[in-house]
Design an enzyme around this catalytic site. Structure first.
Site, PDB file in Angstrom:
ATOM      1  N   ASP A  26      37.980  26.433  -2.120  1.00 52.10           N
ATOM      2  CA  ASP A  26      38.599  27.494  -0.308  1.00 52.10           C
ATOM      3  C   ASP A  26      39.129  25.762   0.169  1.00 52.10           C
ATOM      4  OD1 ASP A  26      37.958  29.430  -1.593  1.00 52.10           O
ATOM      5  OD2 ASP A  26      36.403  29.300  -0.662  1.00 52.10           O
TER       6      ASP A  26
ATOM      7  N   ASP B   7      36.556  36.160  -9.795  1.00 51.73           N
ATOM      8  CA  ASP B   7      35.937  35.199  -8.617  1.00 51.73           C
ATOM      9  C   ASP B   7      34.124  35.384  -9.619  1.00 51.73           C
ATOM     10  OD1 ASP B   7      35.809  33.877  -6.292  1.00 51.73           O
ATOM     11  OD2 ASP B   7      36.096  34.919  -5.242  1.00 51.73           O
TER      12      ASP B   7
HETATM   13  C1  DGJ Z   1      36.656  32.852  -2.301  1.00 52.22           C
HETATM   14  C2  DGJ Z   1      37.162  32.684  -3.624  1.00 52.22           C
HETATM   15  O1  DGJ Z   1      37.403  31.046  -3.494  1.00 52.22           O
HETATM   16  C3  DGJ Z   1      38.812  33.188  -2.738  1.00 52.22           C
HETATM   17  O2  DGJ Z   1      39.784  32.355  -2.786  1.00 52.22           O
HETATM   18  C4  DGJ Z   1      38.751  34.860  -1.664  1.00 52.22           C
HETATM   19  O3  DGJ Z   1      39.176  35.370  -3.463  1.00 52.22           O
HETATM   20  C5  DGJ Z   1      37.348  34.909  -1.742  1.00 52.22           C
HETATM   21  N1  DGJ Z   1      36.479  34.742  -2.493  1.00 52.22           N
HETATM   22  C6  DGJ Z   1      37.599  36.504  -1.530  1.00 52.22           C
HETATM   23  O4  DGJ Z   1      36.120  37.347  -1.119  1.00 52.22           O
END
Ligand code: DGJ
Length: 726
Positions: free
Chosen positions: A544, A477
């Site tokens: 997200d 990430d």
């Molecule tokens: C952003 C990501 O898009 C989410 O899926 C998750 O992994 C969060 N970060 C965790 O902090």
């Protein structure tokens, strides 16, 4: 087929069975771009290049210009010459002893060189003998600098890959301020562009725009390709739609700050420049050294944008994604983030793992929160030691494996929290000017990946904490743009590009630590969805936003450039019914992301039964099939997609009505089926030609948010009497 240079016509060409790329070398040695598109029987260069002269200093007055003159406002060049008569946005700007003037002239053709898999920049791979390529070396008219333009055309894909390399032989250090990966000049004739702007949780919207006079810039300057624009865009001829017409796709195999400039000048000449964002770029190249751009990818379709997308999808699947990674795809990943966030312990994780298995997960992935003091987003990043008080990670890995699943873990190696030893002890390892106020977006800073030692020390940390565990899946990430890309180690003008090379260095290293793991990348949702990332990870978390309606818009936009197999999508706990979320997730990688302990019996039963469909058809239809956009949610109150497997025997049809539909005459014509086949559509035998020419009759009354999701299968044997339509 292949590369040819005809001494008589002075035309260099690359061809495959369908398309050609043509360059004319004029008598001044300036490579003139003639054509990229459907193969032509002949190309009358004089006719194409003739322009009425006008009262302009470089024009010959009162006659048609000769093709060997060079006319700045109209000459369609392969690379433009900064400050040497070309007044349009230039392809290159290099500071040589204080002057940025360049005037590149043809020197020679060479055999193209291809990059090895572990080279610093990701690139097209899987190149075969039958593919055609060449390199054209140009030399500046005054300075000892050479520009090597490399071209590659696949024999079975309408995709041209270009890159540029600048070699310094001046005896002094020179500074690259701009070097486009591709320059593409053509006449303006009413084309539009389709690009993909967005924001966090709202990535890759479809936006079509006229090309006005002046320059339209599509770019990112945030050190990653970003949420706000994608490196991919489409140039579309008038009248082109999903199923008809000529269109071109432009993309970059790059994940850092990029710039696509679309310029239409007063003489209606179009120029497209695509490459690293020149803003803040000033890259020192020592005597004898070179600067290499990322690869630009130009795709072509004469059968509309669905076909263009299929060309892009095949290119990504066959020539960008690592074949070893691709083979690991197709498993249902359960991710802990949406359901548990950082609020978990060993027990709750084990409970969830058991439940995740119960709904058919193949991989149990533990997201953010397992390390250091990471109980909220202000702490722990940069200290990758497991937090033993919170979780017994070794026991979790064992139990997940004992349950018959594979184990996955989340990391964000670029992120740094203020309490991390990395920042406290080595502030010089973190981006930002120490004499200015630090910006803590999402409560964090960014490790200085432009320094190879910082990258390597983070790899060593990950190796220490996770290397001994049996990890089968890693989600990588990155949650913050580089708003303050200032390094203690490198001059400002080199930081962003070096940073991107550092990200690739980390990904190469990560693969060595976990040689058997499937990689997924992510950047605060879909903030780094690009071909550079796909080179390392075959799937990217798309957004997200995982409620069905918003996701439809995001996945619809993403599908123009990227294969469905790369669009990571989960049935999550977000609002909306589980069937609707499952239907949308099906048109991506398909996985789960909720607290499975809170699912009702009915929800579990639905997920288990839907999973049977996933197991039966998802791989051949979605991961490997051809995708068609039938109705755009951007153009009306419905979305409609279908995906068809390669032998045309199975397809999946999906239709969503966003509003209540009153009864009216609605048919949707299907695509990609075999006209000769007979199909079973929800128990009704229907012929392929009927489904494609007349369509599915959807003239029913629908409640708001109603989905139609149908698996369409070829009927192998049928008696003549049953050959009816619905
Ligand atoms: C952003 C990501 O898009 C989410 O899926 C998750 O992994 C969060 N970060 C965790 O902090």
């Amino acid at each position: 087929m292949g590369f040819r240079y005809d001494e008589t016509t002075r035309i260099a060409s690359l061809e495959n069975g369908e398309v050609a790329y043509l360059i004319y070398l004029n008598s001044l040695g300036i490579p003139i771009h003639l054509h990229f598109g459907r193969k032509l029987s002949a190309f009358p260069v004089h006719e194409y290049l003739k322009q009425p002269s006008c009262n302009y200093q470089f024009f010959k007055g009162g006659r048609f210009c000769s093709l060997d003159d060079y006319f700045e406002p109209i000459a369609p060049v392969e690379v433009s010459t900064n400050l040497c008569h070309d007044l349009r946005p230039s392809s290159a700007s290099v500071d040589i002893r204080g002057s940025t003037a360049l005037d590149f002239r043809f020197s020679r053709f060479e055999k193209a060189s291809f990059l090895p898999d572990d080279s610093p920049l990701p690139h097209a791979r899987g190149i075969r003998e039958e593919d055609s390529s060449f390199a054209m070396v140009l030399k500046d008219a005054k300075e000892e600098v050479e520009l090597v333009l490399t071209y590659l055309l696949f024999h079975d894909e309408n995709v041209l890959v270009r890159r540029a390399k600048l070699l310094n032989k001046t005896g002094k250090t020179i500074y690259v301020k701009k070097l486009a990966s591709a320059t593409y000049d053509l006449p303006y004739c009413g084309q539009t562009i389709v690009h993909f702007p967005g924001a966090w949780s709202d990535e890759r919207n479809v936006a079509e725009e006229e090309i006005g006079r002046g320059t339209k810039i599509l770019s990112s300057s945030e050190g990653r390709s970003g949420h706000e624009e994608n490196p991919f865009f489409i140039l579309k001829e008038k009248g082109t739609d999903e199923d008809r017409g000529i269109c071109y796709g432009f993309n970059l195999i790059y994940s850092g700050s990029f710039q696509n400039a679309i310029h239409r000048n007063g003489y209606d000449r179009l120029r497209i420049l695509s490459g690293i964002n020149p803003e803040n770029l000033s890259f020192a190249v020592a005597e004898g050294a070179s600067f290499e751009t990322p690869e630009a990818v130009i795709s072509f379709s004469q059968e509309g944008m669905n076909r263009l997308s299929q060309v892009n999808h095949r290119f990504a699947r066959e020539h960008v994604i690592d074949p070893l990674q691709k083979r690991k795809q197709g498993e249902v990943v359960f991710n802990s983030w949406e359901g548990l966030g950082m609020d978990f312990n060993t027990n709750s994780i084990l409970e969830c793992a058991k439940e995740a298995k119960g709904i058919g997960s193949d991989v149990f992935a533990l997201d953010d929160g397992w390390f250091s003091s990471r109980d909220d987003d202000a702490h722990g990043l940069g200290d990758w030691r497991v937090n033993p008080e919170k979780i017994d990670l070794a026991a979790v890995v064992d139990e997940v494996h004992r349950l018959g699943m594979r184990f996955g873990i989340w990391i964000e190696p670029e992120g740094v929290s203020v309490d991390a030893p990395l920042y406290r002890l080595h502030p010089e390892s973190v981006l930002g000017d120490p004499e200015r106020e630090r910006k803590f977006q999402r409560n964090q800073l960014v490790a200085d990946f432009s320094q190879e030692e910082v990258v390597d020390s983070l790899l060593a940390q990950i190796q220490d904490s996770l290397g001994k565990l049996s990890v089968d899946y890693v989600k990588y990430d990155m949650n913050r743009p580089l708003g303050d890309a200032i390094s203690s180690a490198h001059p400002q003008g080199e930081v962003q590009h070096r940073y991107t090379l550092g990200v690739y260095r980390f990904l190469h290293g990560l693969k060595k630590i976990f040689p058997h793991a499937l990689l997924e990348t992510c950047a605060g949702g879909g903030g780094r969805f690009d071909l550079g990332m796909l080179y390392f990870s075959p799937q990217i978390w798309a957004s997200d936003a995982s409620e069905a309606d918003r996701r439809i818009f995001i996945q619809h936009g993403t599908s123009y450039a990227y294969p469905l197999s790369s669009i990571s999508s989960h049935v999550s706990k977000a609002s909306g019914s589980y069937p609707s979320k499952a239907h949308v997730a099906f048109f991506g990688t398909y996985g789960y992301e909720m607290d499975p302990r809170t699912l009702s019996q009915e929800e579990k039963a639905f997920l288990l039964s839907f999973e049977k469909t996933v197991r039966a058809v998802h791989k051949e239809v979605v991961l490997e099939g051809d995708f068609y956009r039938l109705l755009s949610p951007y153009e009306g109150p419905r979305a409609c997609w279908m995906s068809v497997c390669q032998d045309r025997s199975t397809a999946v049809f999906f239709h969503r009505s966003f509003f209540k539909e009153v009864a009216s005459c609605r048919y949707v014509k299907l695509r990609g089926l075999n006209r000769e086949f007979l199909y079973d559509v929800d128990g009704i035998p229907m012929a392929g030609d009927y489904l494609m020419d007349i369509g599915l009759n959807l003239s029913e009354y629908h409640e708001e948010g109603k989905d139609i999701f149908i698996v369409i299968r070829k009927i192998e044997k049928v008696s003549a009497s049953k050959k009816t339509s619905r």
